[in-house]
Design a protein around this motif. Structure first.
Motif, PDB file in Angstrom:
ATOM      1  N   SER A 150       0.610  -1.164   0.082  1.00 63.32           N
ATOM      2  CA  SER A 150       0.157  -0.101   0.017  1.00 63.32           C
ATOM      3  C   SER A 150       0.916   1.213  -0.103  1.00 63.32           C
ATOM      4  N   GLY A 151       1.768   1.493   1.007  1.00 66.08           N
ATOM      5  CA  GLY A 151       2.610   2.708   1.056  1.00 66.08           C
ATOM      6  C   GLY A 151       3.736   2.789   0.243  1.00 66.08           C
ATOM      7  N   GLY A 152       4.440   1.616  -0.110  1.00 63.32           N
ATOM      8  CA  GLY A 152       5.684   1.498  -0.593  1.00 63.32           C
ATOM      9  C   GLY A 152       6.801   1.666   0.128  1.00 63.32           C
ATOM     10  N   SER A 153       6.597   1.397   1.451  1.00 66.33           N
ATOM     11  CA  SER A 153       7.889   1.368   2.407  1.00 66.33           C
ATOM     12  C   SER A 153       8.772   0.409   2.183  1.00 66.33           C
ATOM     13  N   SER A 154      10.137   0.553   2.002  1.00 72.00           N
ATOM     14  CA  SER A 154      11.004  -0.576   1.877  1.00 72.00           C
ATOM     15  C   SER A 154      11.900  -0.760   3.005  1.00 72.00           C
ATOM     16  N   TYR A 155      12.565  -1.943   2.934  1.00 71.78           N
ATOM     17  CA  TYR A 155      13.510  -2.203   3.952  1.00 71.78           C
ATOM     18  C   TYR A 155      14.336  -3.384   3.391  1.00 71.78           C
ATOM     19  N   ASP A 200       4.552  -1.756  -8.497  1.00 67.11           N
ATOM     20  CA  ASP A 200       3.650  -1.051  -9.262  1.00 67.11           C
ATOM     21  C   ASP A 200       2.393  -1.587  -9.005  1.00 67.11           C
ATOM     22  N   SER A 201       1.630  -1.230  -8.005  1.00 63.20           N
ATOM     23  CA  SER A 201       0.464  -1.502  -7.522  1.00 63.20           C
ATOM     24  C   SER A 201      -0.574  -1.613  -8.649  1.00 63.20           C
ATOM     25  N   VAL A 219       6.188  -6.222  -8.792  1.00 67.54           N
ATOM     26  CA  VAL A 219       7.040  -6.078  -7.840  1.00 67.54           C
ATOM     27  C   VAL A 219       8.395  -6.203  -8.454  1.00 67.54           C
ATOM     28  N   TYR A 220       9.421  -5.290  -8.114  1.00 72.45           N
ATOM     29  CA  TYR A 220      10.767  -5.493  -9.010  1.00 72.45           C
ATOM     30  C   TYR A 220      12.019  -5.445  -7.876  1.00 72.45           C
ATOM     31  N   LEU A 221      12.996  -5.921  -8.362  1.00 74.34           N
ATOM     32  CA  LEU A 221      14.221  -5.855  -7.610  1.00 74.34           C
ATOM     33  C   LEU A 221      15.382  -5.336  -8.651  1.00 74.34           C
ATOM     34  N   LEU A 222      15.806  -4.546  -8.549  1.00 74.16           N
ATOM     35  CA  LEU A 222      17.105  -3.980  -9.405  1.00 74.16           C
ATOM     36  C   LEU A 222      18.298  -4.297  -8.535  1.00 74.16           C
ATOM     37  N   LEU A 223      19.002  -4.885  -9.330  1.00 72.71           N
ATOM     38  CA  LEU A 223      20.575  -5.503  -8.619  1.00 72.71           C
ATOM     39  C   LEU A 223      21.639  -4.634  -9.378  1.00 72.71           C
ATOM     40  N   ASN A 224      22.321  -3.976  -8.745  1.00 70.48           N
ATOM     41  CA  ASN A 224      23.312  -3.197  -9.142  1.00 70.48           C
ATOM     42  C   ASN A 224      24.658  -3.784  -8.361  1.00 70.48           C
ATOM     43  N   SER A 225      25.763  -3.394  -9.170  1.00 68.40           N
ATOM     44  CA  SER A 225      27.160  -3.747  -8.899  1.00 68.40           C
ATOM     45  C   SER A 225      27.203  -5.368  -8.295  1.00 68.40           C
ATOM     46  N   LEU A 226      26.687  -6.064  -9.182  1.00 69.90           N
ATOM     47  CA  LEU A 226      26.672  -7.577  -8.781  1.00 69.90           C
ATOM     48  C   LEU A 226      27.927  -8.205  -8.691  1.00 69.90           C
ATOM     49  N   VAL A 271      19.192 -18.430  -6.618  1.00 74.47           N
ATOM     50  CA  VAL A 271      17.918 -18.507  -7.218  1.00 74.47           C
ATOM     51  C   VAL A 271      17.298 -17.532  -6.265  1.00 74.47           C
ATOM     52  N   TYR A 272      16.786 -16.431  -6.826  1.00 76.66           N
ATOM     53  CA  TYR A 272      15.781 -15.146  -6.170  1.00 76.66           C
ATOM     54  C   TYR A 272      14.216 -15.584  -6.388  1.00 76.66           C
ATOM     55  N   TYR A 273      13.696 -15.302  -5.169  1.00 78.50           N
ATOM     56  CA  TYR A 273      12.353 -15.574  -4.875  1.00 78.50           C
ATOM     57  C   TYR A 273      11.660 -14.413  -4.447  1.00 78.50           C
ATOM     58  N   CYS A 274      10.271 -14.292  -4.915  1.00 78.44           N
ATOM     59  CA  CYS A 274       9.331 -13.374  -4.448  1.00 78.44           C
ATOM     60  C   CYS A 274       8.402 -14.079  -3.500  1.00 78.44           C
ATOM     61  N   ALA A 275       7.996 -13.415  -2.631  1.00 82.46           N
ATOM     62  CA  ALA A 275       6.971 -13.834  -1.603  1.00 82.46           C
ATOM     63  C   ALA A 275       6.320 -12.644  -1.051  1.00 82.46           C
ATOM     64  N   SER A 276       4.955 -13.189  -0.550  1.00 84.56           N
ATOM     65  CA  SER A 276       3.939 -12.222   0.279  1.00 84.56           C
ATOM     66  C   SER A 276       3.629 -12.807   1.572  1.00 84.56           C
ATOM     67  N   THR A 277       3.394 -11.717   2.508  1.00 85.56           N
ATOM     68  CA  THR A 277       3.087 -11.911   3.771  1.00 85.56           C
ATOM     69  C   THR A 277       1.911 -10.891   4.151  1.00 85.56           C
ATOM     70  N   PRO A 278       1.127 -11.551   4.799  1.00 83.50           N
ATOM     71  CA  PRO A 278      -0.067 -10.439   5.350  1.00 83.50           C
ATOM     72  C   PRO A 278       0.475  -9.665   6.494  1.00 83.50           C
ATOM     73  N   LYS A 279       1.514  -9.846   6.836  1.00 77.65           N
ATOM     74  CA  LYS A 279       2.065  -9.071   7.869  1.00 77.65           C
ATOM     75  C   LYS A 279       2.518  -7.708   7.275  1.00 77.65           C
ATOM     76  N   ARG A 280       2.917  -6.937   8.452  1.00 73.09           N
ATOM     77  CA  ARG A 280       3.212  -5.423   7.912  1.00 73.09           C
ATOM     78  C   ARG A 280       4.820  -5.276   7.854  1.00 73.09           C
ATOM     79  N   PHE A 281       5.301  -4.118   7.688  1.00 72.30           N
ATOM     80  CA  PHE A 281       6.618  -3.567   7.247  1.00 72.30           C
ATOM     81  C   PHE A 281       7.447  -4.360   8.521  1.00 72.30           C
ATOM     82  N   GLY A 282       8.657  -4.792   7.588  1.00 75.48           N
ATOM     83  CA  GLY A 282       9.729  -5.235   8.559  1.00 75.48           C
ATOM     84  C   GLY A 282       9.875  -6.698   8.654  1.00 75.48           C
TER      85      GLY A 282
END
Length: 124
Positions: free
Chosen positions: A54-59, A73-74, A79-86, A93-104
Motif C-alpha cells: 500500500s505505502g511502498g515503504s521498503s527495507y 507498481d500497484s 514487484v521489482y528488484l534492481l540488482l546493481n554492482s553484482l 535463485v531469487y524468490y518473490c514472496a508475500s506476507t499478510p504481515k506489515r513492514f519489517g
C-alpha cells in the motif's frame, strides 16, 4: 489462487545489473508486504528486501543495502528488484514472496506464498 511468478534472471558479469520482476495475481495485496529472498547453492535462504504494497515503504538486509532496490507498481501488480554492482557471491535463485504481515518482516516462515524463483548467475 495466489500466484507469484518471477522473471528477469540470467547470466551477468560482475559489476553488471539485472532487474527482476514478480507478477502477482489472485487476490488484492493491499495491506500485504512483498519480499525478495535468495538461496545460493549449499546455503540457507536469506532475506533480501521487502516493500509494503500500500505505502511502498521498503527495507533491506543490511549487507545488501545500497546495491539492491525494491519497488512495486500497484496498478500492474508487479514487484521489482534492481540488482546493481553484482558480485559472484550474489549468484542464487531469487524468490518473490508475500506476507499478510506489515513492514519489517524478514523471516521466510512469515511469508505464505512463494514464486518458483529465477536464477541469477554472476560470473567473475
Amino acid at each position: 489462487q495466489v500466484q507469484l511468478v518471477e522473471s528477469g534472471g540470467g547470466l551477468v558479469q560482475a559489476g553488471g545489473s539485472l532487474r527482476l520482476s514478480c507478477a502477482a495475481s489472485g487476490r488484492t495485496f493491499s495491506g500485504y508486504t512483498m519480499g525478495w529472498f535468495r538461496q545460493a547453492p549449499g546455503k540457507e535462504r536469506e532475506f533480501v528486501a521487502g516493500i509494503t504494497w500500500s505505502g511502498g515503504s521498503s527495507y533491506y538486509a543490511d549487507s545488501l543495502k545500497g546495491r539492491f532496490t525494491i519497488s512495486r507498481d500497484s496498478a500492474k501488480k508487479m514487484v521489482y528488484l534492481l540488482l546493481n554492482s553484482l558480485k559472484p557471491e550474489d549468484t542464487a535463485v531469487y524468490y518473490c514472496a508475500s506476507t499478510p504481515k506489515r513492514f519489517g518482516v524478514v523471516a521466510g516462515t512469515e511469508y505464505d506464498y512463494w514464486g518458483p524463483g529465477t536464477q541469477v548467475t554472476v560470473s567473475s
